[in-house]
Each structure stands twice: as structure tokens, then as C-alpha cells.
Design a protein around this motif. Sequence first.
Motif, PDB file in Angstrom:
ATOM      1  N   ALA A   1      15.986  11.401   3.548  1.00 12.25           N
ATOM      2  CA  ALA A   1      15.235  10.210   3.913  1.00 12.25           C
ATOM      3  C   ALA A   1      13.881  10.537   4.530  1.00 12.25           C
ATOM      4  CB  ALA A   1      16.045   9.358   4.891  1.00 12.25           C
ATOM      5  N   ALA A   2      12.931   9.637   4.297  1.00 13.83           N
ATOM      6  CA  ALA A   2      11.601   9.768   4.892  1.00 13.83           C
ATOM      7  C   ALA A   2      11.691   9.728   6.410  1.00 13.83           C
ATOM      8  CB  ALA A   2      10.687   8.663   4.371  1.00 13.83           C
ATOM      9  N   ALA A   3      12.625   8.941   6.943  1.00 13.76           N
ATOM     10  CA  ALA A   3      12.785   8.867   8.398  1.00 13.76           C
ATOM     11  C   ALA A   3      13.160  10.224   8.985  1.00 13.76           C
ATOM     12  CB  ALA A   3      13.835   7.824   8.754  1.00 13.76           C
TER      13      ALA A   3
ATOM     14  N   ILE B   1       5.192  10.303   2.837  1.00 12.67           N
ATOM     15  CA  ILE B   1       5.311   9.610   1.553  1.00 12.67           C
ATOM     16  C   ILE B   1       6.352  10.336   0.713  1.00 12.67           C
ATOM     17  CG2 ILE B   1       4.172   8.862  -0.562  1.00 12.67           C
ATOM     18  CD1 ILE B   1       1.539   8.840   0.935  1.00 12.67           C
ATOM     19  N   ARG B   2       7.360   9.595   0.257  1.00 11.14           N
ATOM     20  CA  ARG B   2       8.341  10.184  -0.652  1.00 11.14           C
ATOM     21  C   ARG B   2       7.983   9.882  -2.099  1.00 11.14           C
ATOM     22  NH1 ARG B   2      14.465   8.940   0.126  1.00 11.14           N
ATOM     23  NH2 ARG B   2      14.495  10.254  -1.736  1.00 11.14           N
TER      24      ARG B   2
ATOM     25  N   LEU C   1       7.416   5.677  -5.510  1.00  7.17           N
ATOM     26  CA  LEU C   1       6.664   6.121  -4.345  1.00  7.17           C
ATOM     27  C   LEU C   1       6.965   5.196  -3.171  1.00  7.17           C
ATOM     28  CD1 LEU C   1       3.123   6.820  -5.893  1.00  7.17           C
ATOM     29  CD2 LEU C   1       4.993   8.431  -5.552  1.00  7.17           C
ATOM     30  N   TYR C   2       7.171   5.795  -2.004  1.00 13.08           N
ATOM     31  CA  TYR C   2       7.450   5.022  -0.803  1.00 13.08           C
ATOM     32  C   TYR C   2       6.699   5.625   0.374  1.00 13.08           C
ATOM     33  CZ  TYR C   2       9.852   3.657   3.480  1.00 13.08           C
ATOM     34  OH  TYR C   2      10.134   3.232   4.752  1.00 13.08           O
ATOM     35  N   ALA C   3       5.884   4.802   1.042  1.00  8.94           N
ATOM     36  CA  ALA C   3       5.143   5.230   2.219  1.00  8.94           C
ATOM     37  C   ALA C   3       5.899   4.796   3.469  1.00  8.94           C
ATOM     38  CB  ALA C   3       3.742   4.620   2.207  1.00  8.94           C
ATOM     39  N   HIS C   4       6.265   5.770   4.298  1.00  5.74           N
ATOM     40  CA  HIS C   4       7.046   5.504   5.508  1.00  5.74           C
ATOM     41  C   HIS C   4       6.103   5.334   6.686  1.00  5.74           C
ATOM     42  CE1 HIS C   4      10.475   5.702   8.234  1.00  5.74           C
ATOM     43  NE2 HIS C   4       9.763   6.538   8.983  1.00  5.74           N
ATOM     44  N   GLY C   5       6.082   4.134   7.238  1.00  4.14           N
ATOM     45  CA  GLY C   5       5.204   3.876   8.366  1.00  4.14           C
ATOM     46  C   GLY C   5       3.749   3.801   7.929  1.00  4.14           C
ATOM     47  N   PRO C   6       2.818   3.787   8.900  1.00  2.00           N
ATOM     48  CA  PRO C   6       1.390   3.713   8.567  1.00  2.00           C
ATOM     49  C   PRO C   6       0.932   4.964   7.811  1.00  2.00           C
ATOM     50  CG  PRO C   6       1.772   3.195  10.884  1.00  2.00           C
ATOM     51  CD  PRO C   6       3.050   3.770  10.359  1.00  2.00           C
TER      52      PRO C   6
ATOM     53  N   ASP D   1       8.604  -0.878  -1.232  1.00  2.00           N
ATOM     54  CA  ASP D   1       8.226  -1.124   0.156  1.00  2.00           C
ATOM     55  C   ASP D   1       9.322  -0.809   1.162  1.00  2.00           C
ATOM     56  OD1 ASP D   1       9.960  -3.190  -0.328  1.00  2.00           O
ATOM     57  OD2 ASP D   1       8.469  -4.784  -0.145  1.00  2.00           O
ATOM     58  N   SER D   2      10.392  -0.138   0.719  1.00  2.00           N
ATOM     59  CA  SER D   2      11.434   0.276   1.662  1.00  2.00           C
ATOM     60  C   SER D   2      12.185   1.460   1.077  1.00  2.00           C
ATOM     61  CB  SER D   2      12.417  -0.863   1.943  1.00  2.00           C
ATOM     62  OG  SER D   2      13.225  -1.121   0.800  1.00  2.00           O
ATOM     63  N   GLU D   3      12.821   2.212   1.969  1.00  2.00           N
ATOM     64  CA  GLU D   3      13.614   3.342   1.498  1.00  2.00           C
ATOM     65  C   GLU D   3      14.830   2.855   0.712  1.00  2.00           C
ATOM     66  OE1 GLU D   3      13.485   7.622   2.185  1.00  2.00           O
ATOM     67  OE2 GLU D   3      13.830   6.712   4.137  1.00  2.00           O
ATOM     68  N   ASP D   4      15.337   1.680   1.084  1.00  2.00           N
ATOM     69  CA  ASP D   4      16.463   1.120   0.342  1.00  2.00           C
ATOM     70  C   ASP D   4      16.070   0.858  -1.108  1.00  2.00           C
ATOM     71  OD1 ASP D   4      19.249  -0.094   0.406  1.00  2.00           O
ATOM     72  OD2 ASP D   4      18.070  -1.797  -0.334  1.00  2.00           O
ATOM     73  N   MET D   5      14.854   0.349  -1.325  1.00  2.00           N
ATOM     74  CA  MET D   5      14.400   0.113  -2.698  1.00  2.00           C
ATOM     75  C   MET D   5      14.181   1.430  -3.431  1.00  2.00           C
ATOM     76  SD  MET D   5      14.545  -3.003  -3.518  1.00  2.00           S
ATOM     77  CE  MET D   5      13.752  -2.769  -5.116  1.00  2.00           C
ATOM     78  N   LEU D   6      13.822   2.483  -2.694  1.00  3.65           N
ATOM     79  CA  LEU D   6      13.688   3.780  -3.343  1.00  3.65           C
ATOM     80  C   LEU D   6      15.055   4.295  -3.788  1.00  3.65           C
ATOM     81  CD1 LEU D   6      11.415   5.796  -4.056  1.00  3.65           C
ATOM     82  CD2 LEU D   6      12.060   7.087  -2.034  1.00  3.65           C
TER      83      LEU D   6
END
Length: 260
Positions: free
Chosen positions: A93-95, A107-108, A124-129, A152-157
Motif C-alpha cells: 500500500a501507498a500508506a 504515487i503508485r 495510477l494513484y497519488a497518495h496525499g498531496p 482517486d483511492s487505494e481501494d479503486m487501485l
Amino acid sequence: MTKILLLGCGNMGGALLKAWAANTDHEFTVADPARPDLPEGVSQVGSVEDLGEQLFDYLIVALKPQLIDNVLPDYLPRLKPSGVISSIAAGYAAAKLAEHAPGRSVIRIMPNLPAVIGKGVSGLYAHGPVPETASSEIERLALCSSDIVWVDSEDMLDRLTAVAGSGPGYVFEILRAYVEAAEKLGFSKQDSLNLVLGTVRGTLELALDSDLSLEDLRKNVTSKGGTTAAGLHALNGEEEFSALIGRTLQAAYERAVELR
């Protein structure tokens, strides 16, 4: 010049690196003790000590997930204060990446197998700012080998992973069963393979070039009471096949959630 450190360089990382090196003017360095075969102009080190005092604009993680916790912390000091972490590692996870480097942008990238021939689909998923310049740069890299979908979320990734990341495996299994069925109708293994792959390739290209929906294309090849109608009824007459595909994606998604 943008300096990028690639941490690990397995099959997928190596394939993406070739596309990146061929289509950008960035300076790439690979940290991998296996000393992989690298594109011309790409530097390689076996340990963080080999980097000296170099600092990088981007650190891209291409390690197996189980190695990240042990390896990533050693290389984070080589990332500039404004540097960005990206990752192509599935199931990490990006977290968790952000926990290693509080305050860093993460960014994942979730590529799929066809990216190795430049025909992939990547999430592509950007985690936080994340600075717009960084998201644009990672997008540019991803486009070197694939179409892209931002989520727009890790769940969607994780959901994208179930559809596209794992998708080539489903397609290969469907093709295998299709070829096996052709053999049972009396064709040789090679003829069965040629018939199935040729049919699928032509059908896919037709779908890609057409403005019609997939349903309309299916209707156009299906005469009432004909052979295609009979085959489709056996395949999905009670929507068994549709339900099976649904269960397939749901199982993959649930496993992706477990692996976070």
C-alpha cells in the motif's frame, strides 16, 4: 536533468525501464545486486554505498513486496527533500510507503503484463498531496508502455488490479480452454492454437476499430437460430459466464485488499 533511482529491477521493472530510457532524457540509476542487463546509458549499483553522495528526484520501488521494509529505508536518504516516491510493487500500500518517509509524496503505478511490449494498461494513484509536476512526470513514464487510468483511492487501485493487473491471467486461461476445446473437435494442437489466437486477435482489432458497442458487435455476428446463437446459449444462456467473470474479479479484489 531529472535523476531517477530504480530500486530493484526484475522482469517488470526491467521492461518498464527499457521503455523509460528509450522515451525520456532522464538519468536512470538501478540499485540491484543481481546486476541485471540494462539499457545503454543506465547506471547500476549493488548497494547504497555505491551511490556516494548522489541525490535523486524520484525513487521508484520495483522490489518484491516482502523486501520493501528491509531495503527501502537504506535508500531514502538518497532522495532529495522535494523528491517523490513511486512504486510498481503490487500488494504494497501507498500508506505503508508513506510511513517510511513521512511528508513525502507517494504515487503508485499498477502496470499489467502487456506493458512489457508497450501495450499495457496501468493504474495510477497519488497518495496525499502530490505536486502537479510529479504526477505529470509519473504519468509521462507510465505512458511510455501503457494506457493509463488515474484512480482517486487505494481501494479503486485494488479494484483496477482485479480487472487489469490480474486480467492477463484470466485471458490466458480462457484462451487455454478455448484451444483445448478446439482440439477436442478434432484439430491438431497447432491448428487449434492458430485458429483461436487468430480469431481473438482479429475480433479484438475489430472491436478497437469500431464505434459500435460490444453488445451490438456480438449481435451483428449472431444470426437467429444459427451456430453462433447456439454456442452463445451454451456459454451464457442463463448468464452463467457473466456471473463467473463477476466472481473472478471479486475474488481478485478481495485478495488485493487482504494484501494491503
